[in-house]
Design an enzyme around this catalytic site. Structure first.
Site, PDB file in Angstrom:
ATOM      1  CB  SER A  11      -0.870   0.003   1.254  1.00 39.04           C
ATOM      2  OG  SER A  11      -0.034  -0.082   2.401  1.00 39.04           O
ATOM      3  CE1 TYR A  42      -4.282  -0.821  -0.540  1.00 38.77           C
ATOM      4  CE2 TYR A  42      -3.071  -2.879  -0.296  1.00 38.77           C
ATOM      5  CZ  TYR A  42      -3.560  -1.861  -1.096  1.00 38.77           C
ATOM      6  OH  TYR A  42      -3.327  -1.900  -2.441  1.00 38.77           O
ATOM      7  N   GLY A  43      -4.890  -0.719   6.128  1.00 38.93           N
ATOM      8  CA  GLY A  43      -5.252  -1.255   7.446  1.00 38.93           C
ATOM      9  C   GLY A  43      -6.606  -0.826   7.967  1.00 38.93           C
ATOM     10  CB  CYS A  74       0.765  -5.657   1.797  1.00 35.88           C
ATOM     11  SG  CYS A  74      -0.567  -4.912   2.747  1.00 35.88           S
ATOM     12  CB  THR A  76      -3.299  -5.252   5.405  1.00 34.85           C
ATOM     13  OG1 THR A  76      -2.457  -4.816   6.465  1.00 34.85           O
ATOM     14  CG2 THR A  76      -4.727  -4.836   5.681  1.00 34.85           C
ATOM     15  CB  CYS A 188       2.357  -4.262   9.558  1.00 31.26           C
ATOM     16  SG  CYS A 188       2.269  -2.803   8.481  1.00 31.26           S
ATOM     17  CB  THR A 189       5.748  -5.135   4.893  1.00 33.40           C
ATOM     18  OG1 THR A 189       4.688  -4.356   4.316  1.00 33.40           O
ATOM     19  CG2 THR A 189       5.537  -6.607   4.604  1.00 33.40           C
ATOM     20  CG  HIS A 190       4.301   0.379   6.580  1.00 33.34           C
ATOM     21  ND1 HIS A 190       3.525  -0.297   5.677  1.00 33.34           N
ATOM     22  CD2 HIS A 190       4.400   1.651   6.120  1.00 33.34           C
ATOM     23  CE1 HIS A 190       3.141   0.538   4.723  1.00 33.34           C
ATOM     24  NE2 HIS A 190       3.672   1.728   4.961  1.00 33.34           N
TER      25      HIS A 190
HETATM   26  N1  DGL Z   1       2.339  -2.723   4.911  1.00 29.66           N
HETATM   27  C1  DGL Z   1       1.031  -3.218   5.089  1.00 29.66           C
HETATM   28  C2  DGL Z   1       1.024  -4.576   5.795  1.00 29.66           C
HETATM   29  O1  DGL Z   1       1.970  -5.317   5.727  1.00 29.66           O
HETATM   30  C3  DGL Z   1      -0.071  -2.354   5.617  1.00 29.66           C
HETATM   31  C4  DGL Z   1      -0.031  -0.898   5.794  1.00 29.66           C
HETATM   32  C5  DGL Z   1      -1.386  -0.238   5.556  1.00 29.66           C
HETATM   33  O2  DGL Z   1      -2.233  -0.174   6.478  1.00 29.66           O
HETATM   34  O3  DGL Z   1      -1.596   0.185   4.414  1.00 29.66           O
HETATM   35  O4  DGL Z   1       0.058  -4.957   6.412  1.00 29.66           O
END
Ligand code: DGL
Length: 282
Positions: A11, A42-43, A74, A76, A188-190
């Protein structure tokens, strides 16, 4: 050397942690990156809206970039619509799911924390993973969109105060007053972008684990091997519009080795799910 061309998709900028893992596993790989900035984050989106958008945006990106493998970096998105994206694309699709299995293997106390987006936390897929790999474990879960935003800021070179990271993970420690939790899964990859801030702001020392290297290994496993070897060119980054701050994004992508930034037009109907796609129970 591993030939091939991979598109890493998220995302926002979280998937850059997966792109890094891929590059260090296979430096000869051509790695491009796509962020669905037009629908970030996306979350907090409904399951119906994501199920509608994901296969369509993935197809638009595939048609434009023509990768050998499409990586959904991602949690999510993957925990909801991996099958739909696979059905929409004519290439292998690798998804990202919470690292429950490796986490329970290293946990001494069989007590885990799961830090993810609210979307990933409420998915049945996540509960099924826990049931499958850690049925006897205690798993404290917390969904934080604040941490996604903090990670975007850190990727952009900003320095949010450590208290913000402490607050984002505190609910996991509140749920574990005896201090049994010894591993936190960054689902979450962030979040690997801010693992140092999480470590420094945690009330006690424990392990943090993510899925980056496992996704890199799986990508290399499914990569077609019949293509001729080509020297990788600079990575290209693609975004889908929205209110993205392009100057900020360009700086982030350049820092991660993606020198070309391009906006892909996606049709307006990608954002609004037809009523028929609405998931039961939403
Ligand atoms: N990087 C995304 C994940 O791994 C989500 C971040 C978002 O909420 O867009 O879940």
């Amino acid at each position: 050397m591993t030939p091939g061309h991979v598109l890493v998709f998220d995302s926002g900028v979280g998937g850059l942690t997966v792109a890094e893992a891929l590059r260090s596993a296979a430096p000869a790989l051509q790695v491009d990156y796509a962020a669905d900035t037009g629908f970030f984050p996306y979350g907090d989106k409904s399951d119906a809206a994501l199920r509608h958008r994901l296969p369509r945006v993935a197809k638009a990106l595939f048609d434009h970039v023509q990768p050998d493998v499409f990586v959904i970096a991602c949690n999510t998105a993957s925990t909801l619509a991996l099958d739909e994206v696979r059905a929409a694309l004519p290439c292998p699709v690798v998804g990202t799911v919470p690292a429950i299995k490796p986490a329970i293997e290293i946990s001494q106390t069989k007590t885990l924390g799961l830090l993810a987006t609210p979307g990933t936390i409420r998915r049945r897929y996540t509960d099924d993973l826990i049931e499958q790999f850690a049925p006897q474990a205690t798993v404290h879960k917390h969904g934080s969109l604040d941490l996604v935003e903090l990670a975007e800021q850190v990727a952009a070179g900003m320095k949010p105060p450590l208290e913000a990271f402490a607050a984002a993970q505190q609910p996991l420690f509140d749920a574990d007053p005896e201090g049994a939790m010894d591993v936190i899964v960054l689902a979450c990859t962030h979040f690997p972008l801010v693992v140092e801030q999480l470590r420094k702001s945690a009330p006690r020392s424990l392990a943090y684990i993510d899925s980056g290297s496992a996704i890199a290994r799986q990508t290399l496993r499914v990569l077609p091997t019949t293509r001729p070897l080509a020297a990788p060119s600079d990575g290209r980054a693609f975004v889908t519009g929205g209110d993205a701050d392009y100057a900020r994004l360009r700086a982030v992508f350049e820092r991660f080795g993606f020198s070309h930034l391009e906006e892909i037009g996606v049709s307006r109907d990608l954002t609004s799910p037809e009523p028929a796609t609405k998931a039961a129970g939403e």
